[in-house]
Write an enzyme that holds these catalytic residues in place. Sequence first.
Site, PDB file in Angstrom:
ATOM      1  CD  GLU A   1     -42.530  -2.455   7.890  1.00  0.00           C
ATOM      2  OE1 GLU A   1     -43.427  -3.327   7.854  1.00  0.00           O
ATOM      3  OE2 GLU A   1     -42.341  -1.632   6.977  1.00  0.00           O
TER       4      GLU A   1
ATOM      5  CB  CYS B   1     -32.433  -1.401   4.680  1.00  0.00           C
ATOM      6  SG  CYS B   1     -33.277   0.177   4.444  1.00  0.00           S
TER       7      CYS B   1
ATOM      8  CB  CYS C   1     -40.500   9.949   7.426  1.00  0.00           C
ATOM      9  SG  CYS C   1     -39.250  10.976   6.613  1.00  0.00           S
TER      10      CYS C   1
ATOM     11  CB  CYS D   1     -40.495  11.871  -0.339  1.00  0.00           C
ATOM     12  SG  CYS D   1     -39.059  12.722   0.368  1.00  0.00           S
TER      13      CYS D   1
ATOM     14  CB  CYS E   1     -41.181   7.693   0.490  1.00  0.00           C
ATOM     15  SG  CYS E   1     -40.469   6.769   1.869  1.00  0.00           S
TER      16      CYS E   1
ATOM     17  CB  SER F   1     -33.188  10.972  -1.425  1.00  0.00           C
ATOM     18  OG  SER F   1     -32.991   9.765  -0.730  1.00  0.00           O
TER      19      SER F   1
ATOM     20  CG  HIS G   1     -35.589  11.224  -5.574  1.00  0.00           C
ATOM     21  ND1 HIS G   1     -35.110   9.967  -5.874  1.00  0.00           N
ATOM     22  CD2 HIS G   1     -35.554  11.320  -4.208  1.00  0.00           C
ATOM     23  CE1 HIS G   1     -34.817   9.316  -4.756  1.00  0.00           C
ATOM     24  NE2 HIS G   1     -35.063  10.121  -3.741  1.00  0.00           N
TER      25      HIS G   1
ATOM     26  CG  ASN H   1     -40.023  -0.341  -5.329  1.00  0.00           C
ATOM     27  OD1 ASN H   1     -39.978  -1.235  -6.161  1.00  0.00           O
ATOM     28  ND2 ASN H   1     -38.934   0.163  -4.760  1.00  0.00           N
TER      29      ASN H   1
ATOM     30  CB  CYS I   1     -36.264   1.516  -2.501  1.00  0.00           C
ATOM     31  SG  CYS I   1     -35.807   3.232  -2.282  1.00  0.00           S
TER      32      CYS I   1
END
Length: 385
Positions: free
Chosen positions: A94, A137, A144, A148, A151, A249, A251, A325, A368
């Site tokens: 995506e 993006c 991945c 995380c 995500c 990143s 966090h 999110n 995100c």
Amino acid sequence: MRSTPLHPVARLPEEWSTSLASRGERAFTAKQVFHWIHRRGVLDPAAMTNLPARLREHLAAEGLGEVLTPERVHRSEDGTRKLLLRLRDGATIETVLLPSVSGPGSQAQLDADAGDDDEDDDAADAGAAPRVRVTQCISTQVGCAMGCGFCASGVAGLKRHLGAEEIAGQVLLGRAMLEEGEELRNVVYMGMGEPLHNYEATARSLRLLTHPEGINLSTRRVTVSTSGLVPEIARLGADFGGQIALAISLHAADDETRSALMPINRKYPLDELLAALRAYPLPRRRRITIEYTLVAGQNDDPAEARRLAKLLRGLPVKINLIPMNPIEASSLGPPGHERVAAFQEVLTQAGYSCFVRRRRGDDVSAACGQLVLLGATPKVRRALG
């Protein structure tokens, strides 16, 4: 040594020169081919009308053609478009187009996300008619490996790396799908995957996208985001002289919390990561973007904000706060607005430029952390225990 031939879309002009010279083609032909692909976005050799027929046949035989196909476009109410792309082997990724009308304050967040610290263009645009600037993006992997906890991209783990032609191809396609009055302004490597885990292809795609004979994106308008692969941060800085904008990143401001949210911290803890950031060869007036996803009950306490302010002291940074999110594979979620505002206030009072990223495209899962491998099922438990 390269085990597979370099895809035609991934070749730089000098590589085209070498390849075509061996076939007896004239020197300027290499630039013509690169222009067709990367300036005009044409990947069908038959449409390259100023090339000899024999060369067009050769390019087709080499496999020059579309490297990805748009399968579905999800349009958000806020104008964000998420593109589901099908690769030649059937895998899907995506990419997201984020439009924003220029004007006082309206572009600030997208520019902050994209590492854009240059004020000259905004000053030059002040007297111009409003235009729609687009940030794209892009993804660098199918899935991945970083895992995380906030995500969706790593839900099923890593399936494979993307080739440079597939990374740059997203921008070629995204540019072709811009709507009337839009222009591609920024590219952020913040989609599916960890860009620096796929370093060679990421670096080659950067050279393709910023090449003056191609799309010619300014390096200050291209941002690579990483979860903190320390050796590759140093390599990126050395290979590009610090000209590529860097986003981290982060966090969390302590190793225990960060390791719980981001397993990569166990390999490269905060002291090593911060040393790499201090060593990154930033040009004057440029800053590193610190991305900080606020997760309710995990890293959103004002005391954590004070630790973050202390941790980053002395570094040229700006901070993007990202209320998490929600994703289907995790029970974690965002804090309330008051909690976010309190966290931001601590950092602002400490002297940092600190933005709260406006949620864009969440109604089509384009925000995100929400980009996901089609049909993926969880590989690991996503909630923290």
